[in-house]
Scaffold this motif. Structure first.
Motif, PDB file in Angstrom:
ATOM      1  N   LEU A   1      37.547  34.067  44.912  1.00  0.00           N
ATOM      2  CA  LEU A   1      38.537  34.164  45.976  1.00  0.00           C
ATOM      3  C   LEU A   1      39.382  32.892  46.053  1.00  0.00           C
ATOM      4  O   LEU A   1      40.603  32.944  46.174  1.00  0.00           O
ATOM      5  CB  LEU A   1      37.846  34.432  47.306  1.00  0.00           C
ATOM      6  CG  LEU A   1      38.727  34.738  48.495  1.00  0.00           C
ATOM      7  CD1 LEU A   1      39.595  35.966  48.215  1.00  0.00           C
ATOM      8  CD2 LEU A   1      37.870  34.993  49.720  1.00  0.00           C
ATOM      9  N   LEU A   2      38.729  31.744  45.953  1.00  0.00           N
ATOM     10  CA  LEU A   2      39.473  30.478  45.979  1.00  0.00           C
ATOM     11  C   LEU A   2      40.388  30.353  44.764  1.00  0.00           C
ATOM     12  O   LEU A   2      41.490  29.809  44.875  1.00  0.00           O
ATOM     13  CB  LEU A   2      38.512  29.298  46.059  1.00  0.00           C
ATOM     14  CG  LEU A   2      37.769  29.156  47.386  1.00  0.00           C
ATOM     15  CD1 LEU A   2      36.759  28.012  47.317  1.00  0.00           C
ATOM     16  CD2 LEU A   2      38.723  28.963  48.538  1.00  0.00           C
ATOM     17  N   SER A   3      39.943  30.865  43.622  1.00  0.00           N
ATOM     18  CA  SER A   3      40.807  30.863  42.442  1.00  0.00           C
ATOM     19  C   SER A   3      42.070  31.669  42.702  1.00  0.00           C
ATOM     20  O   SER A   3      43.170  31.252  42.356  1.00  0.00           O
ATOM     21  CB  SER A   3      40.074  31.438  41.225  1.00  0.00           C
ATOM     22  OG  SER A   3      39.022  30.599  40.857  1.00  0.00           O
ATOM     23  N   ARG A   4      41.907  32.819  43.324  1.00  0.00           N
ATOM     24  CA  ARG A   4      43.067  33.664  43.633  1.00  0.00           C
ATOM     25  C   ARG A   4      44.009  32.966  44.605  1.00  0.00           C
ATOM     26  O   ARG A   4      45.215  33.127  44.522  1.00  0.00           O
ATOM     27  CB  ARG A   4      42.613  34.985  44.246  1.00  0.00           C
ATOM     28  CG  ARG A   4      42.001  35.895  43.209  1.00  0.00           C
ATOM     29  CD  ARG A   4      41.978  37.318  43.617  1.00  0.00           C
ATOM     30  NE  ARG A   4      43.327  37.801  43.892  1.00  0.00           N
ATOM     31  CZ  ARG A   4      43.585  38.823  44.676  1.00  0.00           C
ATOM     32  NH1 ARG A   4      42.606  39.474  45.261  1.00  0.00           N
ATOM     33  NH2 ARG A   4      44.814  39.222  44.894  1.00  0.00           N
TER      34      ARG A   4
ATOM     35  N   LEU B   1      44.055  29.418  45.374  1.00  0.00           N
ATOM     36  CA  LEU B   1      44.457  28.058  45.049  1.00  0.00           C
ATOM     37  C   LEU B   1      45.106  27.872  43.675  1.00  0.00           C
ATOM     38  O   LEU B   1      45.748  26.858  43.445  1.00  0.00           O
ATOM     39  CB  LEU B   1      43.255  27.122  45.169  1.00  0.00           C
ATOM     40  CG  LEU B   1      42.594  27.076  46.552  1.00  0.00           C
ATOM     41  CD1 LEU B   1      41.339  26.220  46.521  1.00  0.00           C
ATOM     42  CD2 LEU B   1      43.570  26.553  47.594  1.00  0.00           C
ATOM     43  N   VAL B   2      44.889  28.813  42.757  1.00  0.00           N
ATOM     44  CA  VAL B   2      45.470  28.692  41.419  1.00  0.00           C
ATOM     45  C   VAL B   2      46.690  29.612  41.367  1.00  0.00           C
ATOM     46  O   VAL B   2      46.547  30.829  41.315  1.00  0.00           O
ATOM     47  CB  VAL B   2      44.448  29.078  40.323  1.00  0.00           C
ATOM     48  CG1 VAL B   2      45.081  28.980  38.941  1.00  0.00           C
ATOM     49  CG2 VAL B   2      43.209  28.196  40.409  1.00  0.00           C
ATOM     50  N   PRO B   3      47.891  29.039  41.403  1.00  0.00           N
ATOM     51  CA  PRO B   3      49.098  29.872  41.495  1.00  0.00           C
ATOM     52  C   PRO B   3      49.238  30.903  40.384  1.00  0.00           C
ATOM     53  O   PRO B   3      49.719  32.002  40.618  1.00  0.00           O
ATOM     54  CB  PRO B   3      50.245  28.855  41.429  1.00  0.00           C
ATOM     55  CG  PRO B   3      49.639  27.546  41.748  1.00  0.00           C
ATOM     56  CD  PRO B   3      48.194  27.620  41.371  1.00  0.00           C
ATOM     57  N   ASP B   4      48.830  30.581  39.163  1.00  0.00           N
ATOM     58  CA  ASP B   4      49.001  31.488  38.034  1.00  0.00           C
ATOM     59  C   ASP B   4      47.844  32.475  37.862  1.00  0.00           C
ATOM     60  O   ASP B   4      47.853  33.264  36.933  1.00  0.00           O
ATOM     61  CB  ASP B   4      49.153  30.686  36.730  1.00  0.00           C
ATOM     62  CG  ASP B   4      50.374  29.784  36.746  1.00  0.00           C
ATOM     63  OD1 ASP B   4      51.321  30.100  37.490  1.00  0.00           O
ATOM     64  OD2 ASP B   4      50.366  28.775  36.031  1.00  0.00           O
ATOM     65  N   TYR B   5      46.847  32.426  38.743  1.00  0.00           N
ATOM     66  CA  TYR B   5      45.653  33.251  38.540  1.00  0.00           C
ATOM     67  C   TYR B   5      45.975  34.744  38.521  1.00  0.00           C
ATOM     68  O   TYR B   5      45.516  35.475  37.643  1.00  0.00           O
ATOM     69  CB  TYR B   5      44.601  32.941  39.614  1.00  0.00           C
ATOM     70  CG  TYR B   5      43.279  33.604  39.339  1.00  0.00           C
ATOM     71  CD1 TYR B   5      42.401  33.058  38.408  1.00  0.00           C
ATOM     72  CD2 TYR B   5      42.896  34.769  39.986  1.00  0.00           C
ATOM     73  CE1 TYR B   5      41.190  33.653  38.131  1.00  0.00           C
ATOM     74  CE2 TYR B   5      41.691  35.375  39.716  1.00  0.00           C
ATOM     75  CZ  TYR B   5      40.836  34.816  38.792  1.00  0.00           C
ATOM     76  OH  TYR B   5      39.638  35.416  38.514  1.00  0.00           O
ATOM     77  N   ALA B   6      46.762  35.225  39.461  1.00  0.00           N
ATOM     78  CA  ALA B   6      47.079  36.658  39.526  1.00  0.00           C
ATOM     79  C   ALA B   6      47.888  37.108  38.318  1.00  0.00           C
ATOM     80  O   ALA B   6      47.826  38.277  37.933  1.00  0.00           O
ATOM     81  CB  ALA B   6      47.828  36.976  40.812  1.00  0.00           C
ATOM     82  N   ALA B   7      48.613  36.206  37.693  1.00  0.00           N
ATOM     83  CA  ALA B   7      49.416  36.555  36.523  1.00  0.00           C
ATOM     84  C   ALA B   7      48.595  36.577  35.238  1.00  0.00           C
ATOM     85  O   ALA B   7      49.072  37.056  34.210  1.00  0.00           O
ATOM     86  CB  ALA B   7      50.571  35.569  36.378  1.00  0.00           C
ATOM     87  N   LEU B   8      47.369  36.078  35.299  1.00  0.00           N
ATOM     88  CA  LEU B   8      46.532  36.068  34.101  1.00  0.00           C
ATOM     89  C   LEU B   8      46.180  37.488  33.681  1.00  0.00           C
ATOM     90  O   LEU B   8      45.942  38.352  34.527  1.00  0.00           O
ATOM     91  CB  LEU B   8      45.223  35.312  34.361  1.00  0.00           C
ATOM     92  CG  LEU B   8      45.274  33.806  34.465  1.00  0.00           C
ATOM     93  CD1 LEU B   8      43.901  33.267  34.832  1.00  0.00           C
ATOM     94  CD2 LEU B   8      45.727  33.204  33.154  1.00  0.00           C
ATOM     95  N   PRO B   9      46.110  37.719  32.387  1.00  0.00           N
ATOM     96  CA  PRO B   9      45.611  39.020  31.930  1.00  0.00           C
ATOM     97  C   PRO B   9      44.166  39.210  32.407  1.00  0.00           C
ATOM     98  O   PRO B   9      43.438  38.234  32.618  1.00  0.00           O
ATOM     99  CB  PRO B   9      45.668  38.903  30.400  1.00  0.00           C
ATOM    100  CG  PRO B   9      46.633  37.786  30.130  1.00  0.00           C
ATOM    101  CD  PRO B   9      46.537  36.863  31.299  1.00  0.00           C
ATOM    102  N   VAL B  10      43.772  40.465  32.571  1.00  0.00           N
ATOM    103  CA  VAL B  10      42.429  40.782  33.070  1.00  0.00           C
ATOM    104  C   VAL B  10      41.357  40.097  32.227  1.00  0.00           C
ATOM    105  O   VAL B  10      40.372  39.585  32.753  1.00  0.00           O
ATOM    106  CB  VAL B  10      42.209  42.314  33.106  1.00  0.00           C
ATOM    107  CG1 VAL B  10      40.776  42.663  33.430  1.00  0.00           C
ATOM    108  CG2 VAL B  10      43.160  42.961  34.094  1.00  0.00           C
TER     109      VAL B  10
END
Length: 178
Positions: A111-114, A116-125
């Motif tokens: 959850l914190l990765s989602r 706090l890391v701006p590019d996390y949601a853009a990462l491929p699965v």
């Protein structure tokens, strides 16, 4: 030096963050067969800080409802412990806290990765699952390091660090780098 790939940066950041959350609870569970209260309180502090940040900036759609629930878990653990303390006939509460910590820590890291890391949601699965898998692998390895601490640590190492020696430890001088 070339620019570091943004996918690697986001994956590594999520993995490092998850590892920072899980390593100490996993080690203490391996070495002492317990998750210490300071592990629970660390998770509580981080989760509560992010929860309050979300509450202050609350906007529709800012975080999914599962995120609010996940960040509320550590706070609920504290409330549960205060309402039903082990000293008052609830001895299994400690096991519930340990289980919630071990399950909640990876969830909190994700959850914190989602958040706090701006590019996390853009990462491929695959990369997101890789970050979670790497965090879990480090957690399991750290648990095993705790379980077999006597192979590379001595009771003096625990004493010098201010920790009690676990049940299984090696005798000897503390490790010193020269």
């Amino acid at each position: 030096m070339r620019e570091i790939d943004s996918t690697l940066r986001a994956t590594a950041t999520a993995t490092a963050g998850g590892t920072l959350v899980i390593w100490w609870p996993a080690f203490t569970l391996g070495a002492y067969n317990a998750v210490f209260f300071d592990n629970v309180l660390t998770l509580w502090a981080v989760a509560t800080a992010v929860l309050l940040s979300g509450a202050v900036l609350h906007r529709r759609g800012s975080m999914p409802w599962g995120g609010w629930v996940g960040l509320s878990l550590p706070f609920l653990w504290i409330v549960l412990a205060a309402v039903a303390p082990p000293s008052h006939g609830f001895p299994y509460l400690h096991y519930a806290e340990a289980l919630l910590t071990l399950v909640g820590a990876p969830m909190l890291a994700w959850l914190l990765s989602r958040i706090l890391v701006p590019d996390y949601a853009a990462l491929p699965v695959f990369q997101r699952l890789g970050a979670v898998a790497a965090t879990i692998v480090v957690g399991v390895l750290t648990f095993l390091l705790g379980k077999f601490n006597y192979l590379f640590l001595t009771c003096a190492d625990f004493d010098v660090s201010g920790n009690n020696s676990p049940a299984h430890y090696a005798h000897g001088k503390p490790f010193h780098r020269r």
